[in-house]
Scaffold this active site. Sequence first.
Site, PDB file in Angstrom:
ATOM      1  N   GLY A  69       0.787  -1.230   0.000  1.00 38.14           N
ATOM      2  CA  GLY A  69       0.000   0.000   0.000  1.00 38.14           C
ATOM      3  C   GLY A  69       0.813   1.270   0.000  1.00 38.14           C
ATOM      4  N   HIS A  92     -10.287  -2.855  32.464  1.00 41.69           N
ATOM      5  CA  HIS A  92      -9.104  -3.185  31.663  1.00 41.69           C
ATOM      6  C   HIS A  92      -8.708  -1.993  30.782  1.00 41.69           C
ATOM      7  CE1 HIS A  92      -6.606  -6.148  29.293  1.00 41.69           C
ATOM      8  NE2 HIS A  92      -6.732  -5.173  28.404  1.00 41.69           N
ATOM      9  N   GLU A  93      -9.665  -1.492  30.023  1.00 37.39           N
ATOM     10  CA  GLU A  93      -9.338  -0.378  29.126  1.00 37.39           C
ATOM     11  C   GLU A  93      -9.012   0.881  29.912  1.00 37.39           C
ATOM     12  OE1 GLU A  93      -8.666  -0.831  26.071  1.00 37.39           O
ATOM     13  OE2 GLU A  93      -9.422  -2.889  26.055  1.00 37.39           O
ATOM     14  N   ASP A 129      -1.982  -7.795  24.694  1.00 30.86           N
ATOM     15  CA  ASP A 129      -1.112  -6.840  25.384  1.00 30.86           C
ATOM     16  C   ASP A 129       0.220  -7.493  25.707  1.00 30.86           C
ATOM     17  OD1 ASP A 129      -3.279  -5.159  25.332  1.00 30.86           O
ATOM     18  OD2 ASP A 129      -3.944  -5.707  27.348  1.00 30.86           O
TER      19      ASP A 129
HETATM   20  P1  ADP Z   1       1.555  -1.221  -3.403  1.00 29.52           P
HETATM   21  O1  ADP Z   1       1.737  -1.652  -4.812  1.00 29.52           O
HETATM   22  O2  ADP Z   1       2.790  -0.655  -2.787  1.00 29.52           O
HETATM   23  O3  ADP Z   1       0.933  -2.257  -2.524  1.00 29.52           O
HETATM   24  P2  ADP Z   1      -0.333   0.500  -4.595  1.00 29.52           P
HETATM   25  O4  ADP Z   1       0.496   1.226  -5.566  1.00 29.52           O
HETATM   26  O5  ADP Z   1      -1.143  -0.626  -5.125  1.00 29.52           O
HETATM   27  O6  ADP Z   1       0.533  -0.013  -3.386  1.00 29.52           O
HETATM   28  O7  ADP Z   1      -1.257   1.538  -3.847  1.00 29.52           O
HETATM   29  C1  ADP Z   1      -2.660   1.408  -3.845  1.00 29.52           C
HETATM   30  C2  ADP Z   1      -3.302   2.759  -3.973  1.00 29.52           C
HETATM   31  O8  ADP Z   1      -3.001   3.564  -2.852  1.00 29.52           O
HETATM   32  C3  ADP Z   1      -2.790   3.536  -5.168  1.00 29.52           C
HETATM   33  O9  ADP Z   1      -3.506   3.210  -6.311  1.00 29.52           O
HETATM   34  C4  ADP Z   1      -3.031   4.967  -4.744  1.00 29.52           C
HETATM   35  O10 ADP Z   1      -4.363   5.329  -4.993  1.00 29.52           O
HETATM   36  C5  ADP Z   1      -2.829   4.910  -3.250  1.00 29.52           C
HETATM   37  N1  ADP Z   1      -1.462   5.329  -2.914  1.00 29.52           N
HETATM   38  C6  ADP Z   1      -0.501   4.548  -2.402  1.00 29.52           C
HETATM   39  N2  ADP Z   1       0.631   5.267  -2.193  1.00 29.52           N
HETATM   40  C7  ADP Z   1       0.386   6.508  -2.622  1.00 29.52           C
HETATM   41  C8  ADP Z   1       1.167   7.694  -2.667  1.00 29.52           C
HETATM   42  N3  ADP Z   1       2.445   7.737  -2.249  1.00 29.52           N
HETATM   43  N4  ADP Z   1       0.590   8.796  -3.180  1.00 29.52           N
HETATM   44  C9  ADP Z   1      -0.688   8.778  -3.603  1.00 29.52           C
HETATM   45  N5  ADP Z   1      -1.473   7.696  -3.575  1.00 29.52           N
HETATM   46  C10 ADP Z   1      -0.958   6.554  -3.075  1.00 29.52           C
HETATM   47 ZN    ZN Z   2      -5.570  -4.614  26.712  1.00 28.41          ZN
END
Ligand code: ADP
Ligand code: ZN
Length: 640
Positions: free
Chosen positions: A239, A458-459, A534
């Site tokens: 991502g 707990h929380e 935890d």
């Molecule tokens: P990866 O291939 O590293 O898993 P992706 O390129 O598939 O990530 O990212 C998924 C989506 O997240 C992209 O299509 C874009 O919309 C958004 N995204 C990820 N990184 C960026 C970034 N640096 N700038 C803008 N959008 C991003």
């Molecule tokens: Zn906890």
Amino acid sequence: MAAAPGPARPTAPRPSGAAKAPVPPPNPLRLRWFWITLLVLLAANLFITNILLAPAQPTTITLPYNVFKQQVAADNVVTVTTTGDAITGVTKAAVEEPGTGTKATHFTTQRPSFADDSLEPLLEQHGVTINAKPENPPIPFWEQLLLSFGPTLLIVFGLMYLIRRSASAGAGGLLGSFGQSRARVYDAERPGTTFADVAGIDEVKEELEELVDFLKEPQKYERLGGRVPKGVLLIGPPGTGKTLLARAVAGEAKVPFFSQSASEFVEAIVGVGASRVRDLFDKARKAAPAIIFIDELDAIGRSRSSGLRLGSNDEQEQTLNQILTEMDGFEPGTGVIVLSATNRAEILDPALTRPGRFDRRVTLQPPDRRGRAAILKIHAANVPLGPDVDLDDIAGRTPGLVGADLRNLVNEAALGAARKAETVVTSADFYEAIDRILLGTERHLMLSQSDRERIAYHESGHALLGLLVPGADPVRKVTIIPHGGALGVTVQSPIDDRFNYGEDYLRARIVGALGGRGAEQLIYGVVSTGAANDLQQVTMIAREMVVRWGMSAKIGPLAFAEDGQSNALSMVRPYSEATAREVDLEIKRIADECFAEAMRLLTENRNRLDALARALLDEDSLGEEQILSVTGLKRVQVAG
Ligand code: ADP
Ligand code: ZN
Ligand code: MG
């Protein structure tokens, strides 16, 4: 449970170790296919001869020999046919098989070898037609033909199929159509993506711009004798925009973009991975200058020597070898650059990262606050924002989120606004979306009052220690509504991203994580299973402090942890048995000290703990302001 990002790990350096030359494919695969096909064909043959060719049989019962003789005597038997001592026959009226009650006119019986020969006169006496068959009847001619030539013909056809298929994916024809049908996938795209669509990549931009330059004017580079990379590896967590960036390079250079995920090379039909690779590279060469993008390279590029790889996988290895061969075969000036993405560079086969292959690495980090704000801006560009929305502030509340999460966040906020029929997306929509993303969706569980009370304490323990321990991350929210896998959640997020952690901060994290267990211990005297998560966190942080960051005086300023891989997975421990014992003791010491500190603070602030738990039971969730007013505490100041 506390939702906060884990400590940053340094990125892995290049894996070292002797690089292996690619082994020329010995084709164990085709051999295996040959045997599989052969077996299938034989099975098919058996099926045909045994089942399809067998004549339909009428229901036949088995009669004891004496019952059979009685039937003859009763004039009920029309014909008999003998094969050796076995007798089959047909009766006028249906006869009942003794024992089963089945009735039929066709029967079989076995003549005992000691029987006297009074059977023949008996039959003749009662006018039964007598037939006899030889014990080994001749097989009909057409059946004989099929039996002798059938398997041979099937095998010949099968072999032809195999040969044609492996000969070429591109050749086409009736039998070679597997590779062909996939070839359509390799039609080039011309992405409209540019660097403007990617934010927070300033560090790597220059390197990528060089690639773009080269793709635009390959001659210029060659004239100067510069060595242009053949392969560039994009490394980063999921991502972070690796795929996006690869498309942007193609878009900027305005060249065709051939993209394929490595897992797709091998997924559908065994034996075609290598030919697909060949096909892909051929097409790209014809379209040069062009970019080939192989996504998720780790799916096939795992180190062949890695102990974690279970068994060998010919298919992956062949595909990988083909990629290496293609890359080695590039003449300078081909004008094709291979980009590849992986989120696990440390497990890649060293052969991939040798010079002349993926020898450039571009590492993408999760974005910092400024990067996140810039990414939010890109994705919010087409969303009508309310006047109160401050993307900077939202970026500050979302440490640890990557580009894909942030895009998702904007989307969720917009959906929330649409549900409420608002005309613009407000900051409240964003905050709700952040909660949904950080905590997971709410679950509706029926909890008893005593369970809720325990969870509330707990929380409250987590939240209170988050406020009391100097250096802890500010507590943003606490809830006893079950979310995702957790029964309750305390959200703490740093005021700013940290890339460097002080020992006091790490200890504050441990004390806070033990707050839940501590509160249960203080109130009920016993602990529950709710603290398992935890404790995992505590163990992880304490362990890293000792073996990675040199924060234990006993162990000293040494780093024993291997980069990139969790210790539990590595096969060899890089330290002695004695040190291992020392490490365990140190981890325990840190955890014990932190737990004592947690208990001390909770005991001293028992009235605050009670107040917070009561408020939680009333309200289910408390925001930052409510938490501060219930406990009468001030927001902790995080030291720069
Ligand atoms: P990866 O291939 O590293 O898993 P992706 O390129 O598939 O990530 O990212 C998924 C989506 O997240 C992209 O299509 C874009 O919309 C958004 N995204 C990820 N990184 C960026 C970034 N640096 N700038 C803008 N959008 C991003
Ligand atoms: Zn906890
Ligand atoms: Mg991707």
